[in-house]
Structure formats: C-alpha cells, structure tokens
Enzyme design. Structure first.
Site, short mmCIF file in Angstrom:
data_model
loop_
_atom_site.label_atom_id
_atom_site.label_comp_id
_atom_site.label_asym_id
_atom_site.label_seq_id
_atom_site.Cartn_x
_atom_site.Cartn_y
_atom_site.Cartn_z
CB CYS A 1 -1.71 1.25 6.99
SG CYS A 1 -2.74 -0.21 7.12
CG HIS B 135 -1.54 1.21 1.79
ND1 HIS B 135 -0.35 1.09 2.47
CD2 HIS B 135 -2.44 0.44 2.45
CE1 HIS B 135 -0.52 0.27 3.51
NE2 HIS B 135 -1.78 -0.13 3.51
CD GLU C 155 1.83 3.09 0.33
OE1 GLU C 155 1.29 4.18 0.59
OE2 GLU C 155 1.76 2.10 1.09
#
Ligand code: XMP
Length: 523
Positions: free
Chosen positions: A80, A174, A176
């Site tokens: 990001c 993202h 994660e």
C-alpha cells in the site's frame, strides 16, 4: 533464527503482517519505519516489508524508510503506502484517487509480465484473478521506469508491481487481511521463495533462545519480578524459574486492594506450584486507596497507581536485601506499542501502561536493568509459551487483567466500598460466563462501575443505586476488538443475577462498542 523485518509507517494492519509471517513459522519484527540498518536489526534478516500508512506519500513530512535500508540488497515487499512511496521515490507519480478503493476488489494479472522473472515466483500457484482487500485513497498513476505493473485492480489501478532489476515487489492491496484471497500464499512465496527464509519460529525455539540470552545477561545476579495475577506476569515468572536458578528469582505480589475477588489466594497458590523459592505478598491496600482518595482523572489515577507500585517495590527490594536486582516484568509487544514505545516515531500514547512508562522503569531501562522476556510476543503467543512451560489451562486461558486493576474499572473516584461492589458484580459475571460455557469464547470480560447512580424500585420503595456496565469482547491481540454477540436471554439472566445479589447495583448495561473507536477498558 531467520527473520523478516517490518518497517512500520503507522498502518492499522502492521500488527497483522507481523502475525501472519509468524504464522508461517518465521520470526518477524516490527520496527519504526525510519529505523537504520544496524547489525542487531540485520542479524538473521532475510527480507523487509514496508507497511501501509495513514499518510500520503506526496505529503510533506510523510514517513520514509532510511535509504541505507534500501541499500542492503535484501528483498522488499512494499504494501500500500510502502509501494506508493517506493515508486514515487524513483520518479513515479502517486495521486489522490477520485474514488477510494475500499474492501473486496478483484485483481487480475497482466500475463505477459507475470510469466517472466521474479514476479512469477511471487505469484506462483495463484489463479489468473482473485479477490484482494483494498484500503487506499491514493493510487499509483505512473510507476516510473524501474517498475513493471504485473497486476491491475478491476478499476484499473496498478495492484501488483515488480522492480525490473531488484527483488522488490509492491502490492496495492493488503495480503495480511483474512478477506484477501491468496494473501497468505503471496506472503509465503515472498518469505520462503524470494527471501529464502527458513522456518525456525516456534515457542520451543523461542524459549530455548531467550533462556540462553537471559542466563548470559543476568549471570548469578538476583532478579525481581512483580506479579499481578494476570497471565503475562505468571508466564514471565514461570519463564524465569525455568531459565535461571530458582534461588536467584524473587517474586513479589502486591495486593493493591484493586484486585478481583479471591485473586490473592489464587495467585499465591499458582506461584507456589511453579516452584518459587522467594515469594512475597505485600498488603498495600491502605496505601493505594489513600493515595487515590478523591482522584477522578483516569491518567492521574494511572500515574498514582504506577508510582505507588514503584514505592512498594523499592521498599521491598531493600527489605529483601537485593536493592540492585534486575527488574523483570511481563510486558507484551502490544503494551509497548500502545504506550507509544513500540513502532514509528509518529506512534501515539493511547494509555500509559504503567509497567512501560513509570520513571523507575525508564531509569532502570536506561541502565539496562529491565528484563522483559515477553516483549516480542503477542497475547496468544504468551499463552502458547505458558503451555510449553507446562502451566495449566486454567492459568493460560485466563482473560487479561490490566496492571492498574479495578482502578481503571471504577469511573470517577475510588473507594473501598466501590471496589467491593465491583468485585462482587465481576465475580458473578465471570461465574455466569463459565457456567454458560462462554468464558473461553470471549477474549476478555469484566464489569465496570459507572460514576452515575440511577433511580429504581426495590420492593415498594424508590432506590438510588449504582450502574454497572458489562464488557465482553472478542479480539486477536487486544489491538482491535468487537463486542461479543450474546444471546439476549444470557444478558437478561446475567443482569438479573447481578442486581439480585449485589444490593447496591440497580441497573446493568451492556457496552456494545468496538475498538477502535473505544478502547477495551473504560479508562
Ligand atoms: P485497552 O483498554 O488499551 O486495553 O484497549 C488493551 C488491553 O490491555 C489491557 N490494559 C493494560 N494492561 N497495564 C496492563 O498490563 C495497563 O496499564 C493496561 N491498560 C489496559 C486491557 O485490559 C486490554 O486487555
């Protein structure tokens, strides 16, 4: 042990990146985004992750990695903000996008590029398109000459990038976040295939390594550990007793008067079972309550409690004849971060966890005399360590309890009467949760005594009584939290149990706030 270093620029998801990498069996360390590459940081480091950020890369004063970090030649995964900063730094263009991309968004590969070179390794095993998780207001408009765009989002934004010459990659989304399909596959490809890291992170390995380091550091000197009754300090105590000669370990339990019902007996019982040879309980209730008399401000209360801990502790080390002992405490990774000590020089103090910020601790820390064996662990990892150390499930499974105890659960000024009322209500709440099989499904639960009283009826008479709020949350590590979704019947019955049995309480409310914007404790 191999590790991946995460440079933190303040993203709400940084913690999650750290956890995911550890879930892959590789140690990860989160450090301030601006950290320089010293030898301690680079030891065992196989790759670097650049986190997201609430800042914009084009904003003046926005956080940036140290250029020497980029010069280490280590592989980089920039997420990001991280990739926006990297591309901008090399002549690319990043701008605020008209519509913010937030939530699930399909990403599709540009096959010609994907088939070649290192990008193919990063993306190995992935389908041609998948649902990613986006959360950004800026976008890369042009990546500059050094970067190839390997994948784009359904709205046409560059979503996966690969550097032409170096093992550097960028993701606009993202990986994660659990809603990101194949996020773990991408992280695993980065960690194992690109960085070549080996799995070495397990609780057993951590215990062995930390025990050896501790022995080297402490030698034969005495170590004093303050015990609060919570999981963390109990695990820290078990760790010290296992790693050192039990004769050099002093455990000090301070009864502040702000403990839960039956806590004192339980704590002493648990600690003697661990084989402690020097175990001392100090009854300091009167001292704490008199110092807190009439004080209503939360941060002031926290400081008074913190200072009083220091005073009682200083008296104790003199009495025990170990004035220069190392000071050990069960500080967790998240405690450091919330107290503004963990990551990023833009980190903020959310609450002063007194074990982190008290002046005595600061001084001892500066002298290198503080031992915090759990300071790189998350709560669930502390529990796993407790299990490896052989602690019973009823101890490792206990809900967290804050250092300042009931002091931050009684709003307004604190009196013994209020402590007793809260202790009673809290023990009924917890017993009801256990009876209903809910205790282990909830991350933390407790009662809060409010500073208002409210009108009710008792028999035929008007009653003016206390209000308690029930708090029950689900969380991974205390950094974020959701209220627990009770069946209404459970709430009604718990409320009745409390008001029937604690005469001074006339009303029960349920706190349905999540964190953020609320915190878990009320103060
Ligand atoms: P908050 O209220 O900050 O709580 O959302 C996050 C977790 O930390 C605990 N907590 C503390 N623990 N000393 C501690 O050891 C403290 O001063 C402290 N304040 C909050 C809280 O119970 C929750 O589990």
């Amino acid at each position: 042990m191999d590790k991946i270093v995460i440079l933190d620029f303040g993203s709400q998801y940084t913690q999650l990146i750290g956890r995911r990498i550890r879930e892959l069996g590789v140690y990860s360390e989160i450090v301030p985004g601006e950290r320089k590459p010293d030898s301690a940081l680079l030891e065992g480091c196989k790759g670097i992750v650049l986190s997201g950020s609430p800042y914009s890369a084009w904003q003046e004063g926005s956080p940036a990695p140290d250029l020497a970090m980029l010069g280490t030649g280590l592989p980089i995964l920039a997420i990001c903000y991280g990739i926006q900063w990297l591309t901008m730094h090399a002549g690319g263009v990043v701008e605020r996008c008209e519509t913010r991309e937030y939530g699930s968004m399909r990403v599709r590969f540009l096959p010609a590029v994907q088939d070649s070179g290192r990008a193919a390794t990063l993306l190995e095993g992935l389908p041609d398109s998948f649902l990613s998780w986006m959360s950004h207001g800026d976008s890369i408009v042009r990546p500059g000459e050094e970067w190839d765009v390997v994948g784009i989002s359904e709205s046409g934004v560059p979503a996966i990038l690969a550097h032409r010459a170096r093992p550097w990659f960028g993701l606009q989304f993202h990986p994660e976040v659990s809603h990101c399909e194949h996020g773990m596959d991408i992280l695993a490809n980065f960690v194992f295939r690109i960085c070549g890291a080996e799995r070495g992170w397990s609780m057993e390995a951590y215990l062995e390594q930390e025990a050896r380091l501790l022995r080297e550091r402490v030698g034969k000197e005495p170590v004093l550990l303050l015990i609060s009754g919570g999981v963390d300090s109990t695990v820290a105590g078990a760790f010290l007793l296992k790693s050192l000669d039990p004769d050099q370990v002093y455990l000090l339990y301070i009864d502040t008067g702000l403990m839960r019902k039956a806590e004192n007996e339980e704590v002493m019982h648990n600690l003697s079972r661990l084989g402690a040879r020097h175990l001392e309980a100090v009854d300091a209730e009167a001292q704490f309550l008199s110092a807190l008399k009439g004080v209503a401000d939360p941060e002031t209360k926290r400081h008074i409690i913190g200072d009083m801990f220091v005073k009682v502790q200083q008296d104790a080390v003199v009495r025990l004849g170990i004035p220069d002992a190392f000071l050990a405490q069960g500080t967790l990774y998240t405690d450091l971060i919330e107290s503004g000590k963990g990551v990023g020089n833009k980190a903020q103090v959310i609450k002063s966890h007194h074990n982190v910020r008290s002046p005595l601790i600061e001084k001892k820390r500066a002298e290198g005399r503080v031992i915090e064996p759990l300071d790189r662990l998350y709560k669930d990892e502390v529990r796993a360590l407790g299990r490896v150390l052989g602690l019973p499930e009823e101890i490792v499974g206990r809900h967290p309890f804050p250092g300042p105890g009931l002091g931050v659960r009684i709003l307004g000024d604190i009196t013994k009467e209020k402590c007793d009322i809260l202790r009673e209500a809290d023990s009924i709440f917890i017993a009801e949760l256990r009876k209903r099989g809910l205790y282990d499904r909830i991350w933390q639960a407790f009662c809060v005594l409010l500073s208002v009283r409210s009108v009710g009826v008792a028999g035929d008479e008007r009653a003016y009584k206390y209000v308690v709020a029930l708090r029950a949350i689900q969380s991974e590590d205390g950094m974020t939290a959701q209220p627990f979704a009770f069946e209404p019947k459970d709430l009604f019955e718990i409320s009745a149990a409390i008001t029937n049995r604690v005469q001074q309480i006339g009303r029960v409310v349920y706190d349905i706030s999540s964190k953020p914007p609320a915190t878990i404790e009320w103060e």
